[in-house]
Motif scaffolding. Structure first.
Motif, PDB file in Angstrom:
ATOM      1  N   GLY A 176      39.144  16.411 -57.158  1.00 22.20           N
ATOM      2  CA  GLY A 176      38.614  15.385 -58.047  1.00 22.20           C
ATOM      3  C   GLY A 176      38.094  14.174 -57.297  1.00 22.20           C
ATOM      4  N   LEU A 177      38.749  13.823 -56.216  1.00 25.16           N
ATOM      5  CA  LEU A 177      38.321  12.674 -55.424  1.00 25.16           C
ATOM      6  C   LEU A 177      37.285  13.029 -54.368  1.00 25.16           C
ATOM      7  N   LEU A 178      37.180  14.301 -54.009  1.00 23.47           N
ATOM      8  CA  LEU A 178      36.324  14.705 -52.901  1.00 23.47           C
ATOM      9  C   LEU A 178      34.840  14.391 -53.104  1.00 23.47           C
ATOM     10  N   PRO A 179      34.257  14.621 -54.293  1.00 27.86           N
ATOM     11  CA  PRO A 179      32.830  14.293 -54.448  1.00 27.86           C
ATOM     12  C   PRO A 179      32.529  12.825 -54.186  1.00 27.86           C
ATOM     13  N   LEU A 180      33.363  11.936 -54.720  1.00 25.92           N
ATOM     14  CA  LEU A 180      33.135  10.518 -54.505  1.00 25.92           C
ATOM     15  C   LEU A 180      33.304  10.161 -53.034  1.00 25.92           C
ATOM     16  N   ALA A 181      34.339  10.713 -52.395  1.00 25.24           N
ATOM     17  CA  ALA A 181      34.570  10.434 -50.982  1.00 25.24           C
ATOM     18  C   ALA A 181      33.428  10.981 -50.123  1.00 25.24           C
ATOM     19  N   THR A 182      32.909  12.162 -50.469  1.00 20.67           N
ATOM     20  CA  THR A 182      31.803  12.750 -49.712  1.00 20.67           C
ATOM     21  C   THR A 182      30.545  11.908 -49.841  1.00 20.67           C
ATOM     22  N   ALA A 183      30.244  11.466 -51.062  1.00 14.92           N
ATOM     23  CA  ALA A 183      29.066  10.624 -51.273  1.00 14.92           C
ATOM     24  C   ALA A 183      29.199   9.313 -50.506  1.00 14.92           C
ATOM     25  N   ALA A 184      30.409   8.744 -50.514  1.00 11.08           N
ATOM     26  CA  ALA A 184      30.636   7.494 -49.782  1.00 11.08           C
ATOM     27  C   ALA A 184      30.506   7.711 -48.277  1.00 11.08           C
ATOM     28  N   ALA A 185      31.076   8.810 -47.781  1.00 12.53           N
ATOM     29  CA  ALA A 185      30.975   9.107 -46.349  1.00 12.53           C
ATOM     30  C   ALA A 185      29.534   9.330 -45.938  1.00 12.53           C
ATOM     31  N   SER A 186      28.784  10.057 -46.759  1.00 16.80           N
ATOM     32  CA  SER A 186      27.376  10.322 -46.451  1.00 16.80           C
ATOM     33  C   SER A 186      26.564   9.036 -46.464  1.00 16.80           C
ATOM     34  N   ALA A 187      26.807   8.183 -47.466  1.00 15.46           N
ATOM     35  CA  ALA A 187      26.074   6.917 -47.549  1.00 15.46           C
ATOM     36  C   ALA A 187      26.391   6.028 -46.352  1.00 15.46           C
ATOM     37  N   GLY A 188      27.657   6.047 -45.918  1.00 14.07           N
ATOM     38  CA  GLY A 188      28.037   5.240 -44.766  1.00 14.07           C
ATOM     39  C   GLY A 188      27.442   5.759 -43.477  1.00 14.07           C
ATOM     40  N   LEU A 189      27.477   7.080 -43.282  1.00 10.17           N
ATOM     41  CA  LEU A 189      26.952   7.657 -42.054  1.00 10.17           C
ATOM     42  C   LEU A 189      25.439   7.497 -41.954  1.00 10.17           C
ATOM     43  N   ASN A 190      24.753   7.584 -43.101  1.00 10.75           N
ATOM     44  CA  ASN A 190      23.295   7.515 -43.106  1.00 10.75           C
ATOM     45  C   ASN A 190      22.759   6.134 -43.488  1.00 10.75           C
ATOM     46  N   ARG A 191      23.682   5.184 -43.694  1.00 14.59           N
ATOM     47  CA  ARG A 191      23.296   3.826 -44.089  1.00 14.59           C
ATOM     48  C   ARG A 191      22.375   3.845 -45.309  1.00 14.59           C
ATOM     49  N   THR A 192      22.822   4.594 -46.305  1.00 24.72           N
ATOM     50  CA  THR A 192      22.052   4.769 -47.532  1.00 24.72           C
ATOM     51  C   THR A 192      22.629   3.900 -48.641  1.00 24.72           C
ATOM     52  N   ARG A 193      21.758   3.266 -49.419  1.00 24.58           N
ATOM     53  CA  ARG A 193      22.196   2.483 -50.569  1.00 24.58           C
ATOM     54  C   ARG A 193      21.882   3.268 -51.841  1.00 24.58           C
ATOM     55  N   LEU A 194      22.933   3.711 -52.520  1.00 26.82           N
ATOM     56  CA  LEU A 194      22.774   4.515 -53.721  1.00 26.82           C
ATOM     57  C   LEU A 194      22.723   3.635 -54.961  1.00 26.82           C
ATOM     58  N   SER A 195      22.156   4.193 -56.027  1.00 32.81           N
ATOM     59  CA  SER A 195      22.030   3.477 -57.286  1.00 32.81           C
ATOM     60  C   SER A 195      23.397   3.117 -57.860  1.00 32.81           C
ATOM     61  N   PRO A 196      23.550   1.911 -58.445  1.00 31.73           N
ATOM     62  CA  PRO A 196      24.819   1.563 -59.118  1.00 31.73           C
ATOM     63  C   PRO A 196      25.164   2.537 -60.235  1.00 31.73           C
ATOM     64  N   TRP A 197      24.153   3.066 -60.915  1.00 33.68           N
ATOM     65  CA  TRP A 197      24.410   4.042 -61.981  1.00 33.68           C
ATOM     66  C   TRP A 197      24.973   5.334 -61.410  1.00 33.68           C
ATOM     67  N   PHE A 198      24.504   5.727 -60.249  1.00 30.99           N
ATOM     68  CA  PHE A 198      25.038   6.912 -59.586  1.00 30.99           C
ATOM     69  C   PHE A 198      26.524   6.721 -59.298  1.00 30.99           C
ATOM     70  N   TRP A 199      26.863   5.569 -58.724  1.00 32.98           N
ATOM     71  CA  TRP A 199      28.255   5.305 -58.380  1.00 32.98           C
ATOM     72  C   TRP A 199      29.122   5.185 -59.627  1.00 32.98           C
ATOM     73  N   ALA A 200      28.570   4.596 -60.682  1.00 36.07           N
ATOM     74  CA  ALA A 200      29.344   4.449 -61.919  1.00 36.07           C
ATOM     75  C   ALA A 200      29.698   5.812 -62.503  1.00 36.07           C
ATOM     76  N   ALA A 201      28.706   6.722 -62.540  1.00 36.98           N
ATOM     77  CA  ALA A 201      28.954   8.059 -63.081  1.00 36.98           C
ATOM     78  C   ALA A 201      29.894   8.855 -62.184  1.00 36.98           C
ATOM     79  N   ALA A 202      29.708   8.727 -60.872  1.00 29.98           N
ATOM     80  CA  ALA A 202      30.565   9.445 -59.937  1.00 29.98           C
ATOM     81  C   ALA A 202      32.007   8.959 -60.030  1.00 29.98           C
ATOM     82  N   LEU A 203      32.176   7.640 -60.097  1.00 28.11           N
ATOM     83  CA  LEU A 203      33.519   7.077 -60.197  1.00 28.11           C
ATOM     84  C   LEU A 203      34.183   7.463 -61.509  1.00 28.11           C
ATOM     85  N   ALA A 204      33.409   7.463 -62.600  1.00 20.02           N
ATOM     86  CA  ALA A 204      33.968   7.855 -63.893  1.00 20.02           C
ATOM     87  C   ALA A 204      34.450   9.296 -63.861  1.00 20.02           C
ATOM     88  N   GLY A 205      33.641  10.182 -63.293  1.00 15.75           N
ATOM     89  CA  GLY A 205      34.042  11.585 -63.197  1.00 15.75           C
ATOM     90  C   GLY A 205      35.279  11.765 -62.342  1.00 15.75           C
TER      91      GLY A 205
END
Length: 328
Positions: A115-144
């Motif tokens: 359950g936590l892995l998708p959010l952690a993976t997205a965060a790790a990927s964004a950190g490694l690639n210095r990517t800024r994701l949409s707030p809506w993306f993070w809101a939906a991911a965190l809710a799930g």
């Protein structure tokens, strides 16, 4: 205009096939906890160190056979840092920590790590690639993720257990392995990423297998053999082949959100294969998770993944397409 439409169609088809491959990876991984439970067989099968080491050794042998058959050259020097990260996270640490957790935790409860892995993976990927994701993306991911966590912890009345510490460690190392693997899969075929990672981990998994076989009882029950075979061929190799191919096509953040469906699938297999009790709240949780997945997928297709550095558009996976429909 026709060339632009052609390029758009290529990207759309790539995204659709990428979603299918990533979904197949999620389906393959959803059996991992039940298969691990079978391998342990309630203490009457194999020990946790034996399971971890042997599955890694067998996966490496399968990978070596495939790499040799395909006459695949040794990866370039620049790829090995990422391959070692995949080896550490996905071939050694996650299998060991999750197997240790399943000694005292049920398969259903252990789904909290998924359950936590998708959010952690997205965060790790964004950190490694210095990517800024949409707030809506993070809101939906965190809710799930919150839905899955609350549902999974509810199986133990919200009380953390010793096994949760193992699961938390497994979550952290696996998210880094997934993120690095998804990045590498954009430069080489996904099956080669996990194949070389399994080979890179072979010295460690071989020592682990030897130590486990020497120190732990070995009882080759039908469940133990079946579980170990699945873990070696599918969870440790075959599932990663389609999973990394999917991540390369649609991007790490979007692919990782498909994994929000994995706990519900794992719960289903836990009932059918292990006889564990499925709570009445399961269908509600599954529906909420699927709604979150749909939201993250729409956000990804909308091109709101963000921008990096000097305003370059972040790719959602695969090579960027020029206006002529060719990879840039």
């Amino acid at each position: 205009m026709r060339e632009h439409d052609s390029a758009t169609a290529v990207l759309r088809n790539s995204g659709s096939s990428g979603t299918v491959f990533a979904g197949l990876g999620v389906l393959a991984f959803s059996f991992t906890f039940p298969a691990t439970d079978w391998a342990l067989d309630g203490g009457h099968g194999l020990g946790p160190w034996t399971v971890t080491g042997v599955r890694g050794v067998l996966a490496a042998l399968i990978a070596l056979a495939c790499l040799r058959a395909g006459r695949v050259p040794v990866p370039a020097r620049r790829h090995w840092r990422g391959l070692f990260a995949v080896a550490l996270g996905c071939v050694v640490s996650f299998p060991l920590l999750s197997t240790l957790a399943l000694q005292t935790s049920s398969s259903a409860h252990s789904a909290v790590v998924i359950g936590l892995l998708p959010l952690a993976t997205a965060a790790a990927s964004a950190g490694l690639n210095r990517t800024r994701l949409s707030p809506w993306f993070w809101a939906a991911a965190l809710a799930g993720a919150l839905v899955v966590v609350v549902f999974a912890l509810g199986q133990n009345h919200g009380r953390p257990t010793t096994a949760d510490l193992f699961l938390l460690g497994a979550l952290l190392v696996c998210s880094l392995g997934y993120a690095e693997g998804g990045r590498l899969a954009r430069e080489m075929p996904g099956w080669q990423v996990i194949g070389w990672a399994a080979v890179a981990a072979l010295p460690v998994t071989a020592v682990t297998a030897g130590a486990g076989l020497a120190a732990e009882p070995v009882r080759l029950t039908a469940h133990a053999v079946t579980g170990l075979a699945y873990l070696s061929a599918v969870s440790q190799f075959g599932g990663f082949v389609v999973w990394y191919r999917g991540m390369a096509a649609i991007g790490v953040p979007r692919a990782s959100q498909l994994q929000l469906a994995q706990p519900s699938l794992t719960l289903l297999w836990s009932v059918l294969l292990l006889g564990e009790h499925l709570p009445v709240s399961a269908p509600v949780a599954a529906a909420l998770v699927l709604a979150c997945i749909a939201t993250t997928q729409r956000v990804g297709r909308g091109g709101t993944a963000g921008r990096v550095g000097g305003g370059d558009r972040v790719s959602t996976g695969g090579p960027a397409m020029s206006h002529r429909g060719r990879p840039d």
